[in-house]
Scaffold this active site. Structure first.
Site, PDB file in Angstrom:
ATOM      1  N   VAL A   9     -19.647 -10.877 -22.743  1.00 17.99           N
ATOM      2  CA  VAL A   9     -19.455 -12.046 -21.879  1.00 17.99           C
ATOM      3  C   VAL A   9     -19.792 -11.738 -20.412  1.00 17.99           C
ATOM      4  O   VAL A   9     -20.424 -12.547 -19.732  1.00 17.99           O
ATOM      5  CB  VAL A   9     -18.036 -12.656 -22.074  1.00 17.99           C
ATOM      6  N   ASP A  10     -19.434 -10.554 -19.927  1.00 17.80           N
ATOM      7  CA  ASP A  10     -19.656 -10.257 -18.503  1.00 17.80           C
ATOM      8  C   ASP A  10     -21.139 -10.261 -18.137  1.00 17.80           C
ATOM      9  O   ASP A  10     -21.557 -10.899 -17.172  1.00 17.80           O
ATOM     10  CB  ASP A  10     -19.052  -8.892 -18.115  1.00 17.80           C
ATOM     11  N   SER A  11     -21.942  -9.536 -18.922  1.00 19.68           N
ATOM     12  CA  SER A  11     -23.357  -9.461 -18.561  1.00 19.68           C
ATOM     13  C   SER A  11     -24.079 -10.775 -18.855  1.00 19.68           C
ATOM     14  O   SER A  11     -25.009 -11.144 -18.143  1.00 19.68           O
ATOM     15  CB  SER A  11     -24.047  -8.284 -19.255  1.00 19.68           C
ATOM     16  N   GLY A  16       0.843  -1.198   0.000  1.00 20.05           N
ATOM     17  CA  GLY A  16       0.000   0.000   0.000  1.00 20.05           C
ATOM     18  C   GLY A  16       0.871   1.238   0.000  1.00 20.05           C
ATOM     19  O   GLY A  16       2.062   1.157   0.324  1.00 20.05           O
ATOM     20  N   GLU A  28       4.380 -11.417  -6.109  1.00 21.39           N
ATOM     21  CA  GLU A  28       3.262 -11.560  -7.062  1.00 21.39           C
ATOM     22  C   GLU A  28       3.572 -11.024  -8.449  1.00 21.39           C
ATOM     23  O   GLU A  28       2.828 -11.277  -9.389  1.00 21.39           O
ATOM     24  CB  GLU A  28       2.000 -10.882  -6.504  1.00 21.39           C
ATOM     25  N   HIS A  39       7.958  -8.020  -3.712  1.00 18.00           N
ATOM     26  CA  HIS A  39       6.666  -8.416  -4.293  1.00 18.00           C
ATOM     27  C   HIS A  39       6.762  -9.757  -5.013  1.00 18.00           C
ATOM     28  O   HIS A  39       7.145  -9.807  -6.182  1.00 18.00           O
ATOM     29  CB  HIS A  39       6.182  -7.339  -5.268  1.00 18.00           C
ATOM     30  N   CYS A  60       5.262  -6.234   1.558  1.00 20.31           N
ATOM     31  CA  CYS A  60       5.591  -4.806   1.501  1.00 20.31           C
ATOM     32  C   CYS A  60       4.943  -4.037   2.663  1.00 20.31           C
ATOM     33  O   CYS A  60       5.365  -4.181   3.790  1.00 20.31           O
ATOM     34  CB  CYS A  60       5.208  -4.236   0.130  1.00 20.31           C
ATOM     35  N   TYR A  61       3.894  -3.263   2.404  1.00 18.08           N
ATOM     36  CA  TYR A  61       3.230  -2.557   3.507  1.00 18.08           C
ATOM     37  C   TYR A  61       2.738  -3.567   4.560  1.00 18.08           C
ATOM     38  O   TYR A  61       2.851  -3.344   5.758  1.00 18.08           O
ATOM     39  CB  TYR A  61       2.055  -1.740   2.972  1.00 18.08           C
ATOM     40  N   GLY A  86     -25.023  -8.581 -24.419  1.00 16.94           N
ATOM     41  CA  GLY A  86     -24.520  -9.577 -25.362  1.00 16.94           C
ATOM     42  C   GLY A  86     -23.053  -9.878 -25.130  1.00 16.94           C
ATOM     43  O   GLY A  86     -22.501 -10.812 -25.684  1.00 16.94           O
ATOM     44  N   LYS A 112     -11.197 -11.011 -16.805  1.00 20.86           N
ATOM     45  CA  LYS A 112     -11.915 -11.457 -17.996  1.00 20.86           C
ATOM     46  C   LYS A 112     -11.640 -12.929 -18.333  1.00 20.86           C
ATOM     47  O   LYS A 112     -12.561 -13.676 -18.645  1.00 20.86           O
ATOM     48  CB  LYS A 112     -11.490 -10.560 -19.169  1.00 20.86           C
TER      49      LYS A 112
END
Ligand code: XMP
Length: 508
Positions: free
Chosen positions: A224-226, A54, A168, A166, A81-82, A222, A364
């Site tokens: 993909v998410d919705s 952070g 990650e 880090h 880190c933080y 239409g 996604k």
């Protein structure tokens, strides 16, 4: 299912931590530090905790912190880190401002520990900090940086770790190995999670929240998410799903028919509302793109309000918000607002509905996997992302219907050519943009002054960063020729070759 909770202190890479843990096939979700009380965390039943990085300093007044009792929750903890500095401070250590370490830094492992299993004695890691742990609490120092700072420690006799670097980010070459060591060797978790397992969990969560007889509104586009959101809601509450597809007049060519057909294949039959004139009248002549986004968001809300007023049993709004939307709209502690993606903005407040966002912690590619598990057709799953405000964000400067028609036609050409050459699925997005600049042309021996169309084709993993696609010249040539031939008002086609950052994907 084993779960790891990542407590977010506003770190630039917090989202990546959760993503990497899921890549290691352990379910992980992010909780902002403001909601990380021991009571709340306990309800999530985590098998391990990670405290993220952070931007603040732990010793500043009002710096983000957590109730120290979370350290007594009897689960392994990794502070990054933080998080590393905060754990040290909470347990009685001391944190000070140092001279800073940024980027590739060499560390030396000084104490053997399962956390560093498979690491060499000296390894490069990625650092990004000014503060450092000047005095560890009752802990053993495990690694020291080339500048003499504590790079890692383990609290005495407890599975609580801090790492200053880090793990990650890809720039820490053995970072993923360290995370896996933490998950599997230290926390004893099993790599059994797949994104598909989420289906039952998300459906169950929706069922738990939505009361009997309550209906759930989903605005489907239409995309993909919705579509995945609607499919999850349908599984959870059956015909109490009210899917609405609004045509705002800013869709691509042939999109209405295509979307209705695709949704049908996915088992969703939405209410179709053609509101194109309403929207277009409102944004015609508006030059500021953020203003257009605002108007469109507001008009969407009005359309939905009319739907909700007709059916008072609609109590919920389910949105397909994914993690990058949340970050870029500035809804995450410490993140700046880049664009007002309207799907995370004011809609629910307007409608007085309660909100469901089942995809909020996903990327996604994860949503796509989820969609496949739900049996959604591949045409929907692999459709390129398309912004909620549609083609309105692809017109630069004053919005006119002429410019709208130009981007509409040009975008179709771009997509058609890519599909013809089998390149459509290889790229993240491909579209055309038009502004006010003109280029003198010569068509049929006559001077003609026409628009400049910019083609933007990008590769990306999650829209957070993007690179322009290096397409074969023959393909680019075909796109340019077709645009200038089939759209008489266009005399020049250019190709956008700036990455994100510094540019964004859409022009505005
Ligand atoms: P930018 O242009 O910010 O876009 O790099 C990142 C991704 O988000 C999409 N985008 C939107 N999606 N509503 C959406 O649902 C919006 O208002 C919106 N604006 C941008 C964009 O197409 C890209 O995939």
């Amino acid at each position: 299912m084993d779960k790891v909770v990542v407590v977010n202190f506003g770190g630039q890479y917090a989202h990546l931590i959760a993503r990497r843990i899921r890549e290691a096939r352990v379910y992980s979700e992010i909780v902002p530090y403001t909601e990380a009380s021991p009571e709340k965390l306990r309800t999530l039943e985590p098998r391990a905790l990670v405290l993220s990085g952070g931007p603040a300093s732990v010793y500043e007044p009002g710096a983000p912190s957590v109730d120290p009792r979370i350290l007594d929750m009897d689960v392994p903890i990794l502070g990054i880190c933080y998080g590393h500095q905060l754990v040290a401070k909470l347990l009685g250590g001391r944190v000070e401002r140092g001279k800073g370490e940024y980027g590739r830094t060499l560390i030396e492992i000084v104490e053997e520990d399962p956390l560093f299993e498979g690491w060499n004695k000296r390894e490069f890691v990625w650092m990004s900090h000014a503060d450092y742990v000047a005095e560890v609490p009752n802990a053993k120092i495990l690694a020291i940086s080339e500048n003499g700072y504590v790079a890692a420690y383990r609290v005495m006799d407890r599975p609580i770790y801090g790492v200053q670097f880090h793990p990650e980010v890809k720039h820490t070459p053995r970072g993923m190995l360290l995370l896996k060591n933490f998950l599997f060797r230290i926390a004893g978790l099993r790599p059994t999670w797949r994104v598909e397992n989420l289906v039952d969990l998300l459906v169950e969560d929706i069922r738990r929240k939505v009361g009997p007889g309550e209906k759930v509104l989903v605005a489907v586009s239409g995309g993909v998410d919705s579509t995945v959101t609607a499919a999850l809601v349908k599984r959870a509450v059956g015909d109490r799903l009210v899917a609405v597809f609004v045509n705002h007049g800013l869709l691509r060519e042939g999109e209405v028919e295509e979307v209705l057909e695709n949704l049908k294949k996915a088992g969703i039959e939405p209410i179709y509302i053609d509101a194109s004139e309403r929207f277009l009248k409102k944004i015609e002549g508006v030059a500021d793109c953020e203003e257009r986004r605002r108007i469109i968001g507001e008009e969407f809300a009005r359309v939905f309000k009319e739907v909700v007023e007709k059916d008072p049993s609609i109590k919920w709004l389910a949105q397909g918000t994914t993690y990058p939307d949340v970050v870029e709209s500035g809804a995450v502690v410490g993140a700046d607002r880049i664009k007002s993606h309207h799907n995370v903005a004011a809609l629910p407040r307007w409608l007085g509905l309660k909100v469901l966002e089942p995809l909020r912690s996903l990327y996604k590619d994860e949503v796509r996997k989820l969609g496949l598990a739900l049996g959604i057709p591949e045409d929907v799953i692999y459709r390129h992302p398309f912004p909620g405000p549609g083609l309105a964000v692809r017109v630069i400067g004053r919005f006119t219907r002429e410019k709208l028609e130009i981007v509409r036609k040009a975008s179709r050409i771009v997509e058609e050519v890519l599909k013809k050459h089998g390149l459509y699925r290889k790229v993240w997005q491909a579209f055309a943009v038009v502004g006010d600049d003109k280029w003198v042309g010569v068509k049929g021996d006559k001077r003609s002054v026409g628009y400049i169309v910019t083609v933007r084709i990008v590769e990306s993993e999650d829209a957070m960063t993007a690179d322009w696609a290096r397409l074969p010249h023959a393909v680019m040539d075909e796109i340019a020729r077709r645009i200038t031939t089939e759209i008489p008002q266009v005399t020049m086609v250019t190709y956008a070759i700036t990455t994100k950052p510094p540019a964004t994907i859409e022009p505005c």
